[in-house]
Design an enzyme around this catalytic site. Structure first.
Site, mmCIF file in Angstrom:
data_model
loop_
_atom_site.group_PDB
_atom_site.id
_atom_site.type_symbol
_atom_site.label_atom_id
_atom_site.label_comp_id
_atom_site.label_asym_id
_atom_site.label_seq_id
_atom_site.Cartn_x
_atom_site.Cartn_y
_atom_site.Cartn_z
ATOM 1 N N GLY A 11 19.000 22.446 -12.772
ATOM 2 C CA GLY A 11 20.431 21.737 -12.391
ATOM 3 C C GLY A 11 21.076 21.117 -13.838
ATOM 4 O O GLY A 11 20.348 20.686 -14.498
ATOM 5 N N ARG A 21 24.416 22.031 -28.861
ATOM 6 C CA ARG A 21 25.468 21.747 -30.419
ATOM 7 C C ARG A 21 24.135 21.358 -31.399
ATOM 8 O O ARG A 21 24.222 21.917 -32.551
ATOM 9 C CB ARG A 21 26.411 20.675 -30.296
ATOM 10 C CG ARG A 21 27.247 20.531 -31.456
ATOM 11 C CD ARG A 21 28.295 19.506 -31.036
ATOM 12 N NE ARG A 21 28.825 18.663 -31.969
ATOM 13 C CZ ARG A 21 28.585 17.874 -32.825
ATOM 14 N NH1 ARG A 21 27.331 16.948 -32.521
ATOM 15 N NH2 ARG A 21 29.063 17.197 -33.838
ATOM 16 N N ARG A 25 23.366 23.812 -34.710
ATOM 17 C CA ARG A 25 23.784 23.340 -36.057
ATOM 18 C C ARG A 25 22.411 22.980 -36.748
ATOM 19 O O ARG A 25 22.622 23.429 -37.826
ATOM 20 C CB ARG A 25 24.492 21.786 -35.831
ATOM 21 C CG ARG A 25 25.842 21.921 -35.257
ATOM 22 C CD ARG A 25 26.891 21.925 -35.998
ATOM 23 N NE ARG A 25 28.307 22.527 -35.487
ATOM 24 C CZ ARG A 25 29.243 22.007 -35.169
ATOM 25 N NH1 ARG A 25 29.360 20.369 -35.127
ATOM 26 N NH2 ARG A 25 30.427 22.384 -34.692
ATOM 27 N N ARG A 72 19.039 28.914 -11.425
ATOM 28 C CA ARG A 72 17.714 28.687 -11.133
ATOM 29 C C ARG A 72 16.941 30.202 -10.865
ATOM 30 O O ARG A 72 17.347 30.808 -9.621
ATOM 31 C CB ARG A 72 17.205 27.682 -9.884
ATOM 32 C CG ARG A 72 17.690 26.369 -10.148
ATOM 33 C CD ARG A 72 17.214 25.408 -9.070
ATOM 34 N NE ARG A 72 17.223 24.120 -9.590
ATOM 35 C CZ ARG A 72 18.218 23.285 -9.133
ATOM 36 N NH1 ARG A 72 19.205 23.567 -8.513
ATOM 37 N NH2 ARG A 72 18.325 21.933 -9.700
ATOM 38 N N ASP A 103 11.522 19.740 -14.873
ATOM 39 C CA ASP A 103 10.138 20.419 -14.651
ATOM 40 C C ASP A 103 10.135 22.162 -14.345
ATOM 41 O O ASP A 103 9.211 22.727 -14.614
ATOM 42 C CB ASP A 103 9.332 19.693 -13.707
ATOM 43 C CG ASP A 103 10.170 19.464 -12.376
ATOM 44 O OD1 ASP A 103 11.125 19.905 -12.150
ATOM 45 O OD2 ASP A 103 9.488 18.757 -11.348
ATOM 46 N N THR A 126 17.986 16.340 -17.301
ATOM 47 C CA THR A 126 18.079 16.252 -15.814
ATOM 48 C C THR A 126 18.425 14.683 -15.613
ATOM 49 O O THR A 126 17.958 13.791 -16.131
ATOM 50 C CB THR A 126 16.723 16.566 -15.139
ATOM 51 O OG1 THR A 126 16.759 16.133 -13.830
ATOM 52 C CG2 THR A 126 15.448 15.962 -15.964
ATOM 53 N N ASP A 128 17.903 13.225 -13.182
ATOM 54 C CA ASP A 128 16.669 12.816 -12.344
ATOM 55 C C ASP A 128 15.577 11.639 -13.248
ATOM 56 O O ASP A 128 15.134 10.823 -12.678
ATOM 57 C CB ASP A 128 15.513 13.643 -11.594
ATOM 58 C CG ASP A 128 16.404 14.577 -10.689
ATOM 59 O OD1 ASP A 128 17.564 14.134 -10.258
ATOM 60 O OD2 ASP A 128 16.136 15.549 -10.491
ATOM 61 N N ASP A 130 12.803 12.386 -14.656
ATOM 62 C CA ASP A 130 11.566 12.391 -13.775
ATOM 63 C C ASP A 130 10.497 13.141 -14.736
ATOM 64 O O ASP A 130 9.610 13.645 -14.206
ATOM 65 C CB ASP A 130 11.486 12.840 -12.456
ATOM 66 C CG ASP A 130 12.157 14.473 -12.608
ATOM 67 O OD1 ASP A 130 13.012 14.618 -13.423
ATOM 68 O OD2 ASP A 130 11.889 15.227 -11.599
ATOM 69 N N ARG A 172 15.963 13.724 -6.440
ATOM 70 C CA ARG A 172 15.123 14.526 -5.877
ATOM 71 C C ARG A 172 14.041 13.836 -5.284
ATOM 72 O O ARG A 172 14.151 13.124 -4.385
ATOM 73 C CB ARG A 172 14.447 15.758 -6.926
ATOM 74 C CG ARG A 172 13.920 16.921 -6.224
ATOM 75 C CD ARG A 172 13.429 18.009 -7.139
ATOM 76 N NE ARG A 172 14.344 18.522 -8.038
ATOM 77 C CZ ARG A 172 15.006 19.563 -7.600
ATOM 78 N NH1 ARG A 172 14.596 20.270 -6.553
ATOM 79 N NH2 ARG A 172 15.996 20.276 -8.414
ATOM 80 N N ARG A 247 28.308 2.187 7.717
ATOM 81 C CA ARG A 247 28.644 3.533 7.270
ATOM 82 C C ARG A 247 27.753 4.102 6.160
ATOM 83 O O ARG A 247 27.112 3.326 5.617
ATOM 84 C CB ARG A 247 30.077 3.102 6.337
ATOM 85 C CG ARG A 247 31.363 2.739 7.155
ATOM 86 C CD ARG A 247 31.899 3.768 8.012
ATOM 87 N NE ARG A 247 33.049 3.442 8.800
ATOM 88 C CZ ARG A 247 33.029 2.964 10.050
ATOM 89 N NH1 ARG A 247 31.780 2.467 10.682
ATOM 90 N NH2 ARG A 247 34.226 2.708 10.642
ATOM 91 N N GLN A 255 27.469 13.288 -9.101
ATOM 92 C CA GLN A 255 26.532 12.466 -9.918
ATOM 93 C C GLN A 255 26.051 13.530 -11.122
ATOM 94 O O GLN A 255 25.716 12.980 -12.103
ATOM 95 C CB GLN A 255 25.407 12.117 -9.277
ATOM 96 C CG GLN A 255 25.515 11.152 -8.074
ATOM 97 C CD GLN A 255 24.268 10.924 -7.256
ATOM 98 O OE1 GLN A 255 23.520 10.112 -7.496
ATOM 99 N NE2 GLN A 255 24.177 11.904 -6.188
HETATM 100 O O1 F6P Z 1 17.312 18.061 -10.596
HETATM 101 C C1 F6P Z 1 18.687 17.511 -10.269
HETATM 102 C C2 F6P Z 1 19.283 17.466 -9.039
HETATM 103 O O2 F6P Z 1 20.553 17.124 -8.998
HETATM 104 C C3 F6P Z 1 18.397 16.654 -8.097
HETATM 105 O O3 F6P Z 1 18.641 15.176 -8.056
HETATM 106 C C4 F6P Z 1 18.864 17.141 -6.876
HETATM 107 O O4 F6P Z 1 17.879 17.123 -5.759
HETATM 108 C C5 F6P Z 1 19.071 18.624 -7.049
HETATM 109 O O5 F6P Z 1 19.339 18.821 -8.520
HETATM 110 C C6 F6P Z 1 20.122 19.265 -6.340
HETATM 111 O O6 F6P Z 1 20.131 20.667 -6.522
HETATM 112 P P1 F6P Z 1 21.140 21.660 -6.312
HETATM 113 O O7 F6P Z 1 22.402 21.649 -7.392
HETATM 114 O O8 F6P Z 1 20.585 23.146 -6.340
HETATM 115 O O9 F6P Z 1 21.657 21.511 -5.116
#
Ligand code: F6P
Length: 323
Positions: A11, A21, A25, A72, A103, A126, A128, A130, A172, A247, A255
């Site tokens: 992602g 960059r 450099r 991926r 990861d 990322t 995330d 994480d 995730r 809602r 994001q």
């Molecule tokens: O790892 C980044 C992320 O945006 C996660 O927050 C999310 O679960 C996942 O990738 C979404 O993946 P995709 O863009 O393949 O739908």
């Protein structure tokens, strides 16, 4: 080491361009050749790469996404795919790789590095956040600010209608984005995968905080929450409380986009340079990270094995802030 290649995989995250960059450099600064590989590991297998110059990375520090593109790659999961990858690297005289991603990217790097004894350094990119071995990953700060801006806007309409909003954020199976953006946006409750959802507590909050005060309420839900995201929780709450005006907003891929924050540009620049310096220092199979604002190197094996915990102090203060 005379020649390095760089790729972005998994992602995308805002600030990846700033990291590329910096890698480019730094390579030029240290008299190394540098190649940019397109579409992550897939481009490595397809030999889709080109040599980069300093001006190849001009004017990209402010852009989201990744100008090298990302993927991926399923082919890289096969031995045959990885054999093609090493053949292409050797053919072009490339001695080392810098991989920018999460990861999944580092899992691939670790297998490839071990299989073909090829030096690889990783840069954590990322939204995330994480990854064990770094306090911050590239893209996390920008995504946080994007979420906060979105929640502020939803708050306006939620208040106008006295509504209860469940807002789902990415991450995730990790709650970093939800926890920090929840604090920053003043969410009344934050549901993260790391903490078992306490329905009694949620119920208590809804009774006291929402139904009595009849003001707006925002519950931030991490997509990895055990209940299965904002829609499911909202459905459950809506059934139990038909009197609530509920809602759901799923923030989704917005994001991941946008111009990187100054913070992400700076950490990406530092990590990019440190990755090249680590390779020159004969480091391999390590991830560059920032801990207490210092550059640290963590072996891929450790970064992948350990789960980074949420900051317990942040979890604690949410209880105080939401009363
Ligand atoms: O790892 C980044 C992320 O945006 C996660 O927050 C999310 O679960 C996942 O990738 C979404 O993946 P995709 O863009 O393949 O739908």
């Amino acid at each position: 080491i005379k020649s390095v290649a760089v790729l972005t995989s998994g992602g995308d995250a805002p600030g990846m361009n700033a990291a590329i960059r910096a890698v480019v450099r730094a390579c030029i600064y240290y008299n190394l050749k540098v190649f940019g590989i397109k579409r992550g590991y897939q481009g490595l297998i397809d030999d889709d790469m080109e040599e980069l110059q300093s001006n190849s990375v001009s004017n990209i520090i402010q852009s989201g996404g990744t100008f090298l593109k990302s993927a991926r790659s399923m082919d890289f999961r096969t031995e045959e795919g990885r054999k093609n990858a090493i053949t292409n690297l050797k053919k072009r005289g490339i001695d080392a790789l810098v991989v920018i991603g999460g990861d999944g990217t580092f899992t691939g790097a670790r297998i490839f590095g071990e299989e073909h004894h090829f030096p690889i350094v990783g840069i954590p990119g990322t939204i995330d956040n994480d990854l064990y071995g770094t306090d911050y990953t590239i893209g996390y700060d920008t995504a946080l600010n994007t979420v906060v801006e979105a929640v502020d806007k939803i708050r306006d309409t939620a208040t106008a209608h006295s509504r209860l909003f469940f807002i789902e954020v990415m991450g995730r199976d990790a709650g970093f984005l939800a926890l920090r953006s929840g604090i920053a946006s003043g969410a009344e409750a934050i549901l993260v995968p790391e903490v078992k959802t306490d329905f009694d507590q949620l119920e208590h909050f809804l009774q006291t905080g929402f139904s009595k005060k009849k003001t707006s309420s925002i519950v931030l839900v991490s997509e990895g929450d055990e209940i299965g995201g904002a829609l499911k929780i909202a459905e459950q709450v809506g059934k139990e409380h038909p009197e609530y005006d509920v809602r759901v907003t799923i923030l989704g891929h917005l994001q991941r986009g946008g111009s990187p924050s100054a913070f992400d540009r700076v950490i990406a620049s530092r990590m990019g340079i440190s990755a090249v310096e680590a390779l020159l220092d004969n480091q391999e199979d390590v991830m560059v990270g920032l801990t207490n604002n210092q550059v640290v190197l963590t072996p891929f094996s450790e970064a992948l094995k350990n789960k980074k915990p949420l900051n317990p102090q942040l979890l604690e203060i949410t209880k105080i802030l939401s009363i």
